[in-house]
Motif scaffolding. Structure first.
Motif, PDB file in Angstrom:
ATOM      1  N   PRO A  86     -20.714  10.805  53.754  1.00  0.00           N
ATOM      2  CA  PRO A  86     -20.667  11.259  55.150  1.00  0.00           C
ATOM      3  C   PRO A  86     -22.028  11.431  55.806  1.00  0.00           C
ATOM      4  N   THR A  87     -23.085  11.602  55.021  1.00  0.00           N
ATOM      5  CA  THR A  87     -24.398  11.836  55.629  1.00  0.00           C
ATOM      6  C   THR A  87     -25.152  10.538  55.916  1.00  0.00           C
ATOM      7  N   ASN A  88     -24.606   9.388  55.498  1.00  0.00           N
ATOM      8  CA  ASN A  88     -25.221   8.112  55.861  1.00  0.00           C
ATOM      9  C   ASN A  88     -25.217   7.963  57.381  1.00  0.00           C
ATOM     10  N   GLY A  89     -26.348   7.631  57.946  1.00  0.00           N
ATOM     11  CA  GLY A  89     -26.437   7.455  59.390  1.00  0.00           C
ATOM     12  C   GLY A  89     -26.766   8.707  60.159  1.00  0.00           C
ATOM     13  N   LEU A  90     -26.839   9.859  59.471  1.00  0.00           N
ATOM     14  CA  LEU A  90     -27.187  11.100  60.141  1.00  0.00           C
ATOM     15  C   LEU A  90     -28.674  11.375  60.000  1.00  0.00           C
ATOM     16  N   ASP A  91     -29.291  11.879  61.082  1.00  0.00           N
ATOM     17  CA  ASP A  91     -30.699  12.258  60.995  1.00  0.00           C
ATOM     18  C   ASP A  91     -30.809  13.615  60.299  1.00  0.00           C
ATOM     19  N   ILE A  92     -32.042  14.060  60.051  1.00  0.00           N
ATOM     20  CA  ILE A  92     -32.250  15.282  59.268  1.00  0.00           C
ATOM     21  C   ILE A  92     -31.627  16.505  59.916  1.00  0.00           C
ATOM     22  N   PRO A  93     -31.802  16.745  61.238  1.00  0.00           N
ATOM     23  CA  PRO A  93     -31.139  17.914  61.846  1.00  0.00           C
ATOM     24  C   PRO A  93     -29.612  17.837  61.738  1.00  0.00           C
ATOM     25  N   SER A  94     -29.058  16.623  61.862  1.00  0.00           N
ATOM     26  CA  SER A  94     -27.603  16.459  61.787  1.00  0.00           C
ATOM     27  C   SER A  94     -27.087  16.713  60.383  1.00  0.00           C
ATOM     28  N   LYS A  95     -27.871  16.360  59.377  1.00  0.00           N
ATOM     29  CA  LYS A  95     -27.468  16.650  57.999  1.00  0.00           C
ATOM     30  C   LYS A  95     -27.394  18.153  57.766  1.00  0.00           C
ATOM     31  N   SER A  96     -28.340  18.873  58.324  1.00  0.00           N
ATOM     32  CA  SER A  96     -28.327  20.327  58.206  1.00  0.00           C
ATOM     33  C   SER A  96     -27.108  20.908  58.907  1.00  0.00           C
ATOM     34  N   GLN A  97     -26.792  20.386  60.101  1.00  0.00           N
ATOM     35  CA  GLN A  97     -25.618  20.847  60.834  1.00  0.00           C
ATOM     36  C   GLN A  97     -24.340  20.500  60.091  1.00  0.00           C
ATOM     37  N   PHE A  98     -24.317  19.334  59.467  1.00  0.00           N
ATOM     38  CA  PHE A  98     -23.155  18.913  58.672  1.00  0.00           C
ATOM     39  C   PHE A  98     -22.882  19.917  57.561  1.00  0.00           C
ATOM     40  N   ARG A  99     -23.923  20.324  56.853  1.00  0.00           N
ATOM     41  CA  ARG A  99     -23.735  21.283  55.762  1.00  0.00           C
ATOM     42  C   ARG A  99     -23.163  22.605  56.284  1.00  0.00           C
ATOM     43  N   LYS A 100     -23.614  23.020  57.468  1.00  0.00           N
ATOM     44  CA  LYS A 100     -23.139  24.280  58.036  1.00  0.00           C
ATOM     45  C   LYS A 100     -21.657  24.215  58.393  1.00  0.00           C
ATOM     46  N   VAL A 101     -21.230  23.136  59.053  1.00  0.00           N
ATOM     47  CA  VAL A 101     -19.830  23.060  59.491  1.00  0.00           C
ATOM     48  C   VAL A 101     -18.882  22.870  58.309  1.00  0.00           C
ATOM     49  N   ILE A 102     -19.330  22.159  57.276  1.00  0.00           N
ATOM     50  CA  ILE A 102     -18.486  21.985  56.089  1.00  0.00           C
ATOM     51  C   ILE A 102     -18.336  23.304  55.349  1.00  0.00           C
ATOM     52  N   ALA A 103     -19.436  24.024  55.196  1.00  0.00           N
ATOM     53  CA  ALA A 103     -19.386  25.310  54.495  1.00  0.00           C
ATOM     54  C   ALA A 103     -18.459  26.282  55.215  1.00  0.00           C
ATOM     55  N   ALA A 104     -18.433  26.214  56.546  1.00  0.00           N
ATOM     56  CA  ALA A 104     -17.577  27.112  57.316  1.00  0.00           C
ATOM     57  C   ALA A 104     -16.110  26.708  57.248  1.00  0.00           C
TER      58      ALA A 104
END
Length: 277
Positions: A154-172
């Motif tokens: 899922p993180t393919n194609g995401l920039d560094i800030p978006s990867k950080s945001q991805f981790r936050k929304v998944i954890a929630a």
């Protein structure tokens, strides 16, 4: 939640990709399916989603044989594939067309995720970049509120800030009723996110442990000189010194280094596995 028993699968006759594969995943966890490119991660996820069928053995999800793709199964599972197609429609039209297939879809949560990912909700999907499309699909997947959520790279194609945001929304998004499985070869992207690790190599599952058990039995640290440490299971040198894994003999508390563990399992699997056995 996901129960795979004696699964054998091959794309070509007499050349099994998986043979007698065993895996059980429970609700309430975020599993990281880790492995190099070509290890078989995507194939295994497609078995779970019912897009590929076992040659022998079984793959059951929530008690349903995934290969039968029954309606009760399909409305409680969502797969975010590595490669995907989105139609030439607006975000609103996409939601209006596909959300009814998922009875627990939360439209408010979907637009909240879009806002967090900074995606304009009125834009045509085909006018978006690959990374923006990926964020829309991830947002939709989370908003379906299915009991099983599967994500392939899922993180393919995401920039560094978006990867950080991805981790936050998944954890929630994790709950006691959900099972989330995320595959990646970019191991560091799943740091501080997953609570259980499944490593696949050579088309076999070679490691399956929860993060707490790993940190109970192994110690991760950085030292200036390797000679200062004993019982080193794996070491990697960098500008800061040497990052090492040792047996945790004194109940030390250390933060897991997912990339270091992954490389250690691939290169020095047997002695590490003996610690857990």
């Amino acid at each position: 939640m996901i129960n795979i028993q004696s699964l054998t699968f091959s794309y070509r006759k007499n050349k099994p990709l998986f043979e007698n594969l065993q895996l059980r995943l429970e609700a309430g966890h975020i599993y990281g399916l880790l492995g190099k490119n070509g290890a078989g991660k995507s194939t295994l996820l497609k078995q779970m989603a019912g897009l590929l069928f076992p040659d022998s053995g079984t793959c059951e999800v929530m008690g349903y044989p995934s290969a039968k793709r029954q309606p009760a199964f399909l409305r409680e599972i969502f797969l975010v594939p590595e490669e995907f197609y989105l139609p030439k429609v607006s975000v609103k039209r996409y939601v209006g067309t596909y959300a009814p297939f998922y009875p627990n879809f939360d439209e408010g949560a979907f637009y909240k995720y879009l806002k967090e990912f900074e995606i304009p909700k009125d834009q045509q999907l085909t006018e978006m970049s690959y990374g923006q499309k990926k964020k829309v699909l991830i947002s939709f997947a989370l908003a379906t509120n299915t009991k099983v959520l599967i994500m392939d790279e899922p993180t393919n194609g995401l920039d560094i800030p978006s990867k950080s945001q991805f981790r936050k929304v998944i954890a929630a998004a994790v709950s006691e009723e959900k099972c989330i499985v995320i595959s990646t070869h970019q191991v560091r992207d799943l740091d501080n996110l997953i609570d259980s690790i499944v490593i696949i190599d050579g088309h076999k599952i070679i490691f399956r442990e929860d993060v707490q058990t790993v940190t109970d039995k192994l110690s991760f640290k950085t030292v200036s000189r390797i000679e200062e440490s004993t019982d080193i299971l794996f070491a990697d040198s960098n500008l800061r010194g040497h990052t090492i894994i040792t047996r945790n003999a004194g109940n030390e508390q250390s933060k897991i280094d997912m990339e270091l563990l992954f490389n250690a399992i691939l290169t020095n699997h047997k002695p590490i596995q003996e610690i857990f056995n």
